[in-house]
Scaffold this active site. Sequence first.
Site, PDB file in Angstrom:
ATOM      1  N   SER A  10       0.850  -1.191   0.000  1.00 32.45           N
ATOM      2  CA  SER A  10       0.000   0.000   0.000  1.00 32.45           C
ATOM      3  C   SER A  10       0.882   1.236   0.000  1.00 32.45           C
ATOM      4  O   SER A  10       1.644   1.477   0.955  1.00 32.45           O
ATOM      5  CB  SER A  10      -0.900   0.007   1.230  1.00 32.45           C
ATOM      6  OG  SER A  10      -1.516   1.275   1.338  1.00 32.45           O
ATOM      7  N   HIS A  34      -1.112  -1.264  -4.266  1.00 35.05           N
ATOM      8  CA  HIS A  34      -2.393  -0.917  -3.662  1.00 35.05           C
ATOM      9  C   HIS A  34      -2.435   0.593  -3.449  1.00 35.05           C
ATOM     10  O   HIS A  34      -1.545   1.169  -2.804  1.00 35.05           O
ATOM     11  CB  HIS A  34      -2.535  -1.660  -2.331  1.00 35.05           C
ATOM     12  CG  HIS A  34      -3.843  -1.475  -1.653  1.00 35.05           C
ATOM     13  ND1 HIS A  34      -4.942  -2.281  -1.915  1.00 35.05           N
ATOM     14  CD2 HIS A  34      -4.257  -0.578  -0.721  1.00 35.05           C
ATOM     15  CE1 HIS A  34      -5.957  -1.893  -1.166  1.00 35.05           C
ATOM     16  NE2 HIS A  34      -5.574  -0.855  -0.431  1.00 35.05           N
ATOM     17  N   ASP A  36      -4.566   3.795  -2.123  1.00 35.45           N
ATOM     18  CA  ASP A  36      -5.661   4.160  -1.231  1.00 35.45           C
ATOM     19  C   ASP A  36      -6.167   5.570  -1.516  1.00 35.45           C
ATOM     20  O   ASP A  36      -5.455   6.549  -1.286  1.00 35.45           O
ATOM     21  CB  ASP A  36      -5.186   4.099   0.230  1.00 35.45           C
ATOM     22  CG  ASP A  36      -5.073   2.681   0.735  1.00 35.45           C
ATOM     23  OD1 ASP A  36      -6.011   1.897   0.502  1.00 35.45           O
ATOM     24  OD2 ASP A  36      -4.046   2.360   1.355  1.00 35.45           O
ATOM     25  N   MET A  67     -11.996   4.595  -0.994  1.00 33.64           N
ATOM     26  CA  MET A  67     -12.726   4.794   0.258  1.00 33.64           C
ATOM     27  C   MET A  67     -13.411   6.146   0.146  1.00 33.64           C
ATOM     28  O   MET A  67     -13.031   7.138   0.773  1.00 33.64           O
ATOM     29  CB  MET A  67     -11.736   4.742   1.436  1.00 33.64           C
ATOM     30  CG  MET A  67     -11.226   3.347   1.707  1.00 33.64           C
ATOM     31  SD  MET A  67      -9.678   3.335   2.624  1.00 33.64           S
ATOM     32  CE  MET A  67      -8.535   3.531   1.269  1.00 33.64           C
ATOM     33  N   ASP A 170      -6.726  -6.247   4.081  1.00 31.58           N
ATOM     34  CA  ASP A 170      -6.098  -4.924   4.109  1.00 31.58           C
ATOM     35  C   ASP A 170      -6.166  -4.337   5.516  1.00 31.58           C
ATOM     36  O   ASP A 170      -7.251  -4.077   6.032  1.00 31.58           O
ATOM     37  CB  ASP A 170      -6.853  -4.027   3.113  1.00 31.58           C
ATOM     38  CG  ASP A 170      -6.240  -2.649   2.959  1.00 31.58           C
ATOM     39  OD1 ASP A 170      -5.142  -2.412   3.493  1.00 31.58           O
ATOM     40  OD2 ASP A 170      -6.877  -1.807   2.285  1.00 31.58           O
TER      41      ASP A 170
HETATM   42  C1  DX5 Z   1      -6.363   1.751   5.392  1.00 27.45           C
HETATM   43  C2  DX5 Z   1      -5.876   1.435   4.010  1.00 27.45           C
HETATM   44  C3  DX5 Z   1      -4.775   0.458   3.979  1.00 27.45           C
HETATM   45  C4  DX5 Z   1      -3.521   0.902   4.665  1.00 27.45           C
HETATM   46  C5  DX5 Z   1      -2.921  -0.303   5.307  1.00 27.45           C
HETATM   47  O1  DX5 Z   1      -7.510   2.501   5.300  1.00 27.45           O
HETATM   48  O2  DX5 Z   1      -6.922   0.946   3.191  1.00 27.45           O
HETATM   49  O3  DX5 Z   1      -4.486   0.039   2.632  1.00 27.45           O
HETATM   50  O4  DX5 Z   1      -2.583   1.478   3.805  1.00 27.45           O
HETATM   51  O5  DX5 Z   1      -1.841   0.117   6.068  1.00 27.45           O
HETATM   52  P1  DX5 Z   1      -1.092  -0.853   7.074  1.00 27.45           P
HETATM   53  O6  DX5 Z   1      -0.584  -2.009   6.258  1.00 27.45           O
HETATM   54  O7  DX5 Z   1      -0.010   0.007   7.617  1.00 27.45           O
HETATM   55  O8  DX5 Z   1      -2.107  -1.281   8.091  1.00 27.45           O
HETATM   56 ZN    ZN Z   2      -6.460   0.022   1.224  1.00 25.10          ZN
END
Ligand code: DX5
Ligand code: ZN
Length: 210
Positions: A10, A34, A36, A67, A170
């Site tokens: 991510s 990935h 976000d 999101m 995730d």
């Molecule tokens: C959270 C995101 C994730 C985030 C995960 O809302 O959708 O993709 O980047 O981060 P880690 O791996 O640090 O929990």
């Molecule tokens: Zn994510």
Amino acid sequence: MNSKVLISPSILSADFGRLNDDIATVEPHVDSLHVDVMDRHFVPNLTFGAPVVRCIKTSLPLECHLMVEHPENYLEDFQKAGAHLFIFHVETTKDPLGLISKIHELGMKAGVSLNPETPVSSVEGLLQDVDSVLVMSVHPGFGGQVFIPDALDKIRHIRSLNVNLEIAVDGGINAETGKQCVEAGATVLVAGSFIFGAADRLAAIQSLRV
Ligand code: DX5
Ligand code: ZN
């Protein structure tokens, strides 16, 4: 080594000031990126949109995790920006099947995500139509949160409903929680802080495949 699990870093945990350089450090070792996208309405944080995605230089498939409220408003922008997989949240639309059709018409793969408090029943009717399900194992909005173990039952449940589906997880993924998710039936591990925050990123990625 578990060569079957796909690793998707991510970029939320990358350095946005040198994003393409950071991506280059992981690119040879992973399967997709990935991305976000947050709108500060569906989640309490704001990131970036299609103009930034367009600037990402990589040969990896881009999985864009939206999101956002009204994901249908962003389809063409993300398709033009190079998204391979468009993931929307089931909580954000009354017509998920219509949205999935539009995503496919634009030549993208369709993914549906569900929040920790959202039951599997909310996506059950979509499992024959989507290309993947993204199980949130933290409350979306921020990287670096602690894995919520209830996600494991959710992964098992979804796997029992469709044996062939791509199931991604995730949030809070590290070597330990990643292994638990793969054992539960996940095929894609999304990891942000665990990979980009590691002193040795290659070792972190390899530990997710064990
Ligand atoms: C959270 C995101 C994730 C985030 C995960 O809302 O959708 O993709 O980047 O981060 P880690 O791996 O640090 O929990
Ligand atoms: Zn994510």
